[in-house]
Design an enzyme around this catalytic site. Structure first.
Site, mmCIF file in Angstrom:
data_model
loop_
_atom_site.group_PDB
_atom_site.id
_atom_site.type_symbol
_atom_site.label_atom_id
_atom_site.label_comp_id
_atom_site.label_asym_id
_atom_site.label_seq_id
_atom_site.Cartn_x
_atom_site.Cartn_y
_atom_site.Cartn_z
ATOM 1 N N HIS A 19 0.837 -1.215 0.000
ATOM 2 C CA HIS A 19 0.000 0.000 0.000
ATOM 3 C C HIS A 19 0.870 1.263 0.000
ATOM 4 C CE1 HIS A 19 -2.983 -2.706 2.315
ATOM 5 N NE2 HIS A 19 -3.585 -2.447 1.182
ATOM 6 N N LYS A 43 -15.174 -8.343 4.828
ATOM 7 C CA LYS A 43 -13.980 -8.787 5.549
ATOM 8 C C LYS A 43 -14.155 -8.569 7.044
ATOM 9 C CE LYS A 43 -10.763 -7.587 1.821
ATOM 10 N NZ LYS A 43 -9.643 -6.719 1.429
ATOM 11 N N ARG A 93 -1.963 -6.164 -8.379
ATOM 12 C CA ARG A 93 -0.904 -7.158 -8.209
ATOM 13 C C ARG A 93 -1.010 -8.212 -9.295
ATOM 14 N NH1 ARG A 93 -2.782 -7.895 -2.190
ATOM 15 N NH2 ARG A 93 -4.609 -7.322 -3.379
ATOM 16 N N SER A 131 -2.788 -7.801 3.053
ATOM 17 C CA SER A 131 -3.081 -7.735 4.490
ATOM 18 C C SER A 131 -3.477 -9.118 4.993
ATOM 19 C CB SER A 131 -4.222 -6.749 4.749
ATOM 20 O OG SER A 131 -3.884 -5.480 4.252
HETATM 21 P P1 ADP Z 1 -9.846 -3.506 -0.183
HETATM 22 O O1 ADP Z 1 -10.527 -4.067 1.023
HETATM 23 O O2 ADP Z 1 -10.536 -2.329 -0.796
HETATM 24 O O3 ADP Z 1 -9.433 -4.540 -1.200
HETATM 25 P P2 ADP Z 1 -7.090 -3.318 0.615
HETATM 26 O O4 ADP Z 1 -6.609 -2.585 1.813
HETATM 27 O O5 ADP Z 1 -6.954 -4.798 0.619
HETATM 28 O O6 ADP Z 1 -8.563 -2.847 0.412
HETATM 29 O O7 ADP Z 1 -6.398 -2.745 -0.698
HETATM 30 C C1 ADP Z 1 -6.505 -1.401 -1.095
HETATM 31 C C2 ADP Z 1 -5.806 -1.244 -2.429
HETATM 32 O O8 ADP Z 1 -4.423 -1.524 -2.311
HETATM 33 C C3 ADP Z 1 -6.328 -2.162 -3.522
HETATM 34 O O9 ADP Z 1 -6.299 -1.473 -4.756
HETATM 35 C C4 ADP Z 1 -5.326 -3.267 -3.542
HETATM 36 O O10 ADP Z 1 -5.248 -3.915 -4.830
HETATM 37 C C5 ADP Z 1 -4.060 -2.486 -3.267
HETATM 38 N N1 ADP Z 1 -3.015 -3.333 -2.728
HETATM 39 C C6 ADP Z 1 -3.091 -4.176 -1.684
HETATM 40 N N2 ADP Z 1 -1.915 -4.819 -1.494
HETATM 41 C C7 ADP Z 1 -1.071 -4.367 -2.486
HETATM 42 C C8 ADP Z 1 0.281 -4.668 -2.874
HETATM 43 N N3 ADP Z 1 1.014 -5.570 -2.228
HETATM 44 N N4 ADP Z 1 0.796 -4.011 -3.947
HETATM 45 C C9 ADP Z 1 0.056 -3.121 -4.610
HETATM 46 N N5 ADP Z 1 -1.216 -2.799 -4.312
HETATM 47 C C10 ADP Z 1 -1.776 -3.416 -3.268
#
Ligand code: ADP
Length: 166
Positions: A19, A43, A93, A131
């Site tokens: 992130h 989630k 990703r 996460s």
């Molecule tokens: P959500 O619950 O909306 O999926 P996340 O916190 O899991 O929220 O992710 C928010 C954003 O960050 C999403 O666009 C996700 O694809 C991106 N993201 C999560 N992990 C990574 C990573 N390792 N590299 C790049 N982008 C990421």
């Protein structure tokens, strides 16, 4: 010209180096990035919203006022309108991210035609970082050093005192 503000929304449960990389690189395209913590009903969260906000603030500092952290409820596009942002910033990703992200971005444009979603491809070092996998690893005692910022590592250690921090 008015400031170009992007909203980077997510659950951030917890924020990872993946992130952080997307947020920081977003500053190469936008004047400001607002990290917007939302609750994803699909989630079950480990951290409270307050804990998430506190961790994100620590992890993005210093940013010269170009990165801020906020909480939103309800429709993301309503929040985007409210703060006068022009874009939504998301990370990609793997191919499996693509289908969901495309649906989300098309739905958001249907709801509010003036907002576009911008995607940044993850850095190869964060390709496998999510996460969910962070939580699964630490809850089984494994180390996630190097995959999350230090403030997150310490906070995870509070929740899982037996986890390895090497
Ligand atoms: P959500 O619950 O909306 O999926 P996340 O916190 O899991 O929220 O992710 C928010 C954003 O960050 C999403 O666009 C996700 O694809 C991106 N993201 C999560 N992990 C990574 C990573 N390792 N590299 C790049 N982008 C990421």
């Amino acid at each position: 010209m008015s400031e170009r503000i992007a909203v980077c929304p997510g659950s951030f449960d917890p924020i990872t180096n993946g992130h952080i990389d997307i947020i920081r690189r977003g500053l190469g395209v936008f004047d400001k990035v607002v990290v917007a913590v939302g609750h994803n009903a699909l989630k079950q969260d480990l951290f409270t919203t307050e804990e998430k906000v506190e961790m994100i603030k620590e992890c993005v500092a210093p940013s010269n006022g170009r990165i801020s952290v906020d909480v939103f409820e309800g429709l993301l596009v309503d929040y985007v309108k409210k703060i006068g942002a022009c874009a939504i910033l998301r990370g990609l990703r793997v191919v499996s991210d693509f289908e969901w992200e495309m649906q989300l971005s098309l739905m958001n444009r249907k709801l509010y035609g003036e907002v576009d979603t911008y995607f940044l491809m993850t850095d190869f070092r964060n390709l496998f970082v999510s996460s969910t996998i962070i939580k699964a690893t630490v809850s089984a005692g494994g180390s996630v050093r190097g995959l999350v910022p230090d403030p997150v590592l310490y906070k995870l250690k509070e929740k899982f005192p037996f986890m390895n921090t090497d």
